[in-house]
Design a protein around this motif. Structure first.
Motif, PDB file in Angstrom:
ATOM      1  N   UNK A 131      15.763 -32.108   4.260  1.00 27.33           N
ATOM      2  CA  UNK A 131      16.868 -31.181   4.481  1.00 27.33           C
ATOM      3  C   UNK A 131      16.320 -29.923   5.109  1.00 27.33           C
ATOM      4  N   UNK A 132      16.840 -29.574   6.267  1.00 32.75           N
ATOM      5  CA  UNK A 132      16.396 -28.318   6.873  1.00 32.75           C
ATOM      6  C   UNK A 132      17.584 -27.377   7.034  1.00 32.75           C
ATOM      7  N   UNK A 133      17.318 -26.133   6.636  1.00 32.93           N
ATOM      8  CA  UNK A 133      18.331 -25.087   6.684  1.00 32.93           C
ATOM      9  C   UNK A 133      17.875 -24.031   7.687  1.00 32.93           C
ATOM     10  N   UNK A 134      18.798 -23.618   8.530  1.00 28.69           N
ATOM     11  CA  UNK A 134      18.453 -22.794   9.683  1.00 28.69           C
ATOM     12  C   UNK A 134      19.246 -21.493   9.663  1.00 28.69           C
ATOM     13  N   UNK A 135      18.556 -20.386   9.931  1.00 26.53           N
ATOM     14  CA  UNK A 135      19.168 -19.073  10.043  1.00 26.53           C
ATOM     15  C   UNK A 135      18.796 -18.456  11.387  1.00 26.53           C
ATOM     16  N   UNK A 136      19.624 -17.560  11.908  1.00 28.37           N
ATOM     17  CA  UNK A 136      19.369 -17.009  13.236  1.00 28.37           C
ATOM     18  C   UNK A 136      18.112 -16.159  13.347  1.00 28.37           C
ATOM     19  N   UNK A 172      12.950 -27.711   4.319  1.00 33.77           N
ATOM     20  CA  UNK A 172      12.460 -26.818   5.365  1.00 33.77           C
ATOM     21  C   UNK A 172      13.429 -25.658   5.490  1.00 33.77           C
ATOM     22  N   UNK A 173      12.894 -24.438   5.457  1.00 37.05           N
ATOM     23  CA  UNK A 173      13.657 -23.247   5.792  1.00 37.05           C
ATOM     24  C   UNK A 173      13.154 -22.771   7.147  1.00 37.05           C
ATOM     25  N   UNK A 174      14.053 -22.672   8.120  1.00 41.89           N
ATOM     26  CA  UNK A 174      13.669 -22.424   9.502  1.00 41.89           C
ATOM     27  C   UNK A 174      14.499 -21.301  10.108  1.00 41.89           C
ATOM     28  N   UNK A 175      13.886 -20.549  11.011  1.00 40.47           N
ATOM     29  CA  UNK A 175      14.706 -19.683  11.832  1.00 40.47           C
ATOM     30  C   UNK A 175      15.135 -20.466  13.072  1.00 40.47           C
TER      31      UNK A 175
END
Length: 271
Positions: free
Chosen positions: A8-13, A240-243
């Motif tokens: 699971x990957x979570x994406x923020x700007x 995964x925490x991603x920009x």
């Protein structure tokens, strides 16, 4: 054959938003462990990505500080450079300046790797420390509650670098890993230990990461050249925490009747 896991990957700007998301994940994981077992045994990585998160956790004006059960947190490191704790390249040193100097975490529960020692000595001492703290016998392996990882531009995580001996180590908890491409040694948890953790999360940001991140998640399984592919937790879940910059080459699932949002999450299965 590699173990199947759901990613699971979570994406923020922005990097600021991923730092806040990581702080929330960290506090939640610690509280979950404390509720279940009375303590939280957590291993963290160094590098640039977690620095802002650690500073946010230590900021008394942020909501995370008051929610953290500091007295129940037992802090360990995933890896360390072969330098002293005051060196600018020390993973421990970065964490100390960003967080440890500002929080009521008992010194007895801060377990650093002694990078100033000979690498083999430092690795052996850290393995013994972990065995003691987890109450393990010679055949036991620790189960960390939460392990935070970064990923390098070459696809390494922890100090599991491409084409190095640590990729093939199955028996040790901690090892000294010679990294010839950098002409140095590192001390690192081994990948089987990382995979036993109850929760494992990569925190990754930056415009240098999209290509290698896509290769790690969607490319051919080749951990000799992309060691981050070794991380497939026994829990069957990997986060995964991603920009947005790091996630630029990853697929995102948006239905035709839903507008694309700047922050989103997606899943994929690694088989």
């Amino acid at each position: 054959m590699p173990r199947s896991v759901v990613v699971t990957y979570k994406v923020w700007p922005t990097a600021e938003e991923i730092a806040a998301a990581a702080a929330e994940e960290f506090v939640s994981a610690v509280n979950k462990a404390v509720d279940a077992r009375g303590v939280a045994r957590v291993a963290i990585s160094g590098g640039n990505s977690p620095q802002a998160t650690f500073a946010m956790l230590a900021d008394r004006d942020q909501p995370y500080f008051a929610r953290m059960p500091w007295s129940k947190l037992h802090l360990f490191w995933v890896d360390e450079r072969t330098v002293g704790p005051e060196d600018k390249d020390s993973n421990y040193g970065m964490t100390k300046k960003a967080m440890l100097d500002h929080v009521p975490l008992p010194a007895a529960e801060v377990h650093r790797m002694e990078g100033e020692l000979e690498p083999e000595v430092a690795a052996a001492r850290y393995e013994e420390l972990i065995r003691r703290e987890f109450g393990l016998d010679r055949n036991g392996s620790p189960v960390f509650d939460f392990i935070q990882l970064g990923m390098g531009d070459d696809g390494h995580c922890a100090s599991l670098f491409p084409h190095t001996a640590a990729i093939h180590e199955l028996g040790k908890i901690v090892m000294a890993n010679h990294v010839p491409q950098m002409n140095t040694w590192r001390i690192t948890l081994t990948w089987p230990v990382i995979n036993k953790a109850r929760e494992v999360s990569f925190w990754i940001e930056g415009a240098k990461k999209p290509a290698i991140l896509r290769e790690v998640l969607l490319g051919k399984y080749d951990p000799e050249s992309k060691p981050s592919q070794l991380i497939r937790p026994e829990s069957g879940q990997l986060g995964f925490l991603l920009d947005a910059a790091a996630a630029a080459d990853l697929p995102r699932t948006v239905s035709d009747d839903e507008p694309e949002e700047e922050n989103y999450s997606a899943t994929l299965e690694l088989k």
